[in-house]
Design an enzyme around this catalytic site. Sequence first.
Site, PDB file in Angstrom:
ATOM      1  N   ASP A  60       2.511  49.121 127.586  1.00 53.73           N
ATOM      2  CA  ASP A  60       3.374  47.997 126.814  1.00 53.73           C
ATOM      3  C   ASP A  60       3.247  46.805 127.344  1.00 53.73           C
ATOM      4  O   ASP A  60       2.673  46.951 128.593  1.00 53.73           O
ATOM      5  CB  ASP A  60       5.081  48.662 127.285  1.00 53.73           C
ATOM      6  N   CYS A  61       3.294  45.557 126.775  1.00 56.24           N
ATOM      7  CA  CYS A  61       3.020  44.852 127.437  1.00 56.24           C
ATOM      8  C   CYS A  61       4.092  44.410 129.105  1.00 56.24           C
ATOM      9  O   CYS A  61       4.515  43.979 129.103  1.00 56.24           O
ATOM     10  CB  CYS A  61       3.606  43.599 126.688  1.00 56.24           C
TER      11      CYS A  61
END
Length: 783
Positions: free
Chosen positions: A291-292
């Site tokens: 995920d970012c």
Amino acid sequence: MANGLRRLYAFLTALAVGVALSQAYGFPDCVNGPLRNTTVCDVTQDPITRATALISLWTDQELTNNTVNASPGVPRLGLPAYNWWSEGLHGVASSPGVTFAPSGPFSHATSFPQPILMGAAFDDALIQEIASIVSTEGRAFNNAGRAGLDYWTPNINPFKDPRWGRGQETPGEDPFHLSRYVYNLILGLQGGLDPKPYFKVVADCKHFAAYDMDNWEGNVRYGFNAVVTQQDLSEFYLPSFQSCVRDAKVGSVMCSYNAVNGIPSCANKFLLQDILRDYWGFADDRWVTSDCDAVSNIYSPHNYTNDPAQAAADALLAGTDIDCGTFSSTYLPDALQQGLVNTTDLRRAAIRQYASLVRLGYFDPADSQPYRQLNWSDVNTPQAQKLAYTAAVEGITLLKNDGVLPLSKRVRKIALIGPWANATTLMQGNYQGVAPYLISPLQGAQQAGFEVEYALGANVTTVNDTSGFPAAIAAAKRADAVIFAGGLDETVEREEVDRLNVTWPGSQLQLVAELERVGKPLIVAQFGGGQLDDSALKNSKAVNAILWGGYPGQSGGAALFDILTGKVAPAGRLPITQYPAVYAKQVPMTDMTLRPSATNPGRTYKWYTGTPVYEFGFGLHYTTFAFSWAGVAANADVANSTSSAGGLPRSYSIAELVSSAKQGATFPDLALLDTFNVRITNTGKTTSDYVALLFASGDFGPTPRPNKQLVAYERVHALAPKKSTIVELPVTLGAIARADESGAKWIYPGTYTIALDTDGALKHTFTLTGRAAQIASWPSDSS
């Protein structure tokens, strides 16, 4: 918040550069470019061989540069830049990898309802068809240089806690339901079951694992440690991922922000290697993205390492192939220099990425690929528009009706009141694109032929503001019927925003109470992803009907009023439990346990010990139905059972079931116990769909035992009055299995009762005899 701002910046940057960014999408030239005589361009070779040959040409610097979502490519080899991050949760969506034109071609894409409402349809065929349209439009955008080939969807974390702001992105709370939903979704997105020669697009199952809290009372997802038993991982948090990876053969997986049992998910070898690759068979032509900024979070705020280079190394070595961010490309050169990783580790991650692109036809001639021919004419087609409407209709759920619905033809003037009454973009929820049109409830009412007086009355969040009440009350007094449209919106539930309670926000209920005193027929249309405590509305005789409509997408207003008028009949079912308000005070969001205890009333319908306001699977109709058993399917399992006088089995031998499963099924948990047939008769006067939900309960397995568990479902379409149909409800061994404390799945002896629908309209009891048998092992966590 810093992560959220970086994510927002990435979105805005992608949108701002518009056409310039779209031009960055290209394909390698295997005819005249530098790669033309290399193995990666040889279509007779397999994807791993082709990708390995390509990556062998890269320098260490090129390897580290391309460990991030915004990969720069390798210009000296004619390998274009590529952004791995495109979104398509319920339609092609604005994201760093997707750009919409300001007008004309590729200025919009079909906007379906949020998954929470599509989940309420309990219609697997519908989900697969929707996913097929999303991937068709995604390919068309890619062919125009406006999107990638990889879509970071779906979100298949079970919606365990009603306060979670991202629950709207999920199909609901039940792991069996999620498993079937995601299986069909992945087939639609990727173009079939592990299709050859080409994926249509590559989907991404997220967030792996045990992620269902964003920001609650100071507990923030970026540094949260989810303490989860192996039993709960196996039985609740991961079945949807098993279905996605092992069974549907998804092309990518996203590791989550949180840690699991002390180890950040993106540095967790138990999750990313032992379970994902070794146990489920996630192959080397598939990749894992973080995920970012989740790789950065390993260093801070998880504080799992003392050195950023070590954090980047830990992620890579655990199996995170792509960093959504820039942390890995920044610190992996240091990690390489320090000997924390080697060139082979970097090559392994790159080979996985580019083997996937090979499977997408990235290096192959366009004229030999049907997907490369899709264009603007394949976006927002009449079929897509019809399906967006159908999805909203099928999901909208009728919770209360004293007979006021469908509205009488004598009702010509309505007062449409509330913060959702004139909703447009709000109907899309989050992770949305630009819709071709948005039919608001107000527009839907007008299209249905009503004379409409609209009044806002109150918004979602403002407390103690009654300034809009007088206009709303006056409109109600002039109307034949009153419709209040309200609930939740993106100001109170979204990514990074969890709720502190499950009560109606703002002054909405205060306004509804004032509308009740007017004395006109009053319908409440509740919107939003999470549920609200509807006790006051349910118990009030002055509230004649309640519907729940989630986030209904581009045709939401039309779907709502077609149901209110009876043009179509409601048949949606709640995919989540509606809890009373006290639930939010009984268990913290940080408690990951499912089973009831002194500090937990139990999670989801399977374990909740209280009384829900509306239970999982609840939904009313405009007609009535009658049910009877129609026997069981003629299969090998029935031969192992003893039949009752009515033709249904009274017992099964566990040993024979398991022996048959091991001989005839790829995985024993997918083998059939039996297929139970139900005859459904529409005994009313209205043509209607019906969702057959089959639950199992009983005295089998270790205590505590679940209240019941969903084991099969099927949606019947357009059953006419006085007509009957037979629905087949196959029940697998996996559906009735339970996990022991180690996570292994077992079939236990005991008495089982299967019941149709939430009220048990039809029941049958049978026994499983013999000794308990293990049908699935579970990896041991040695970390």
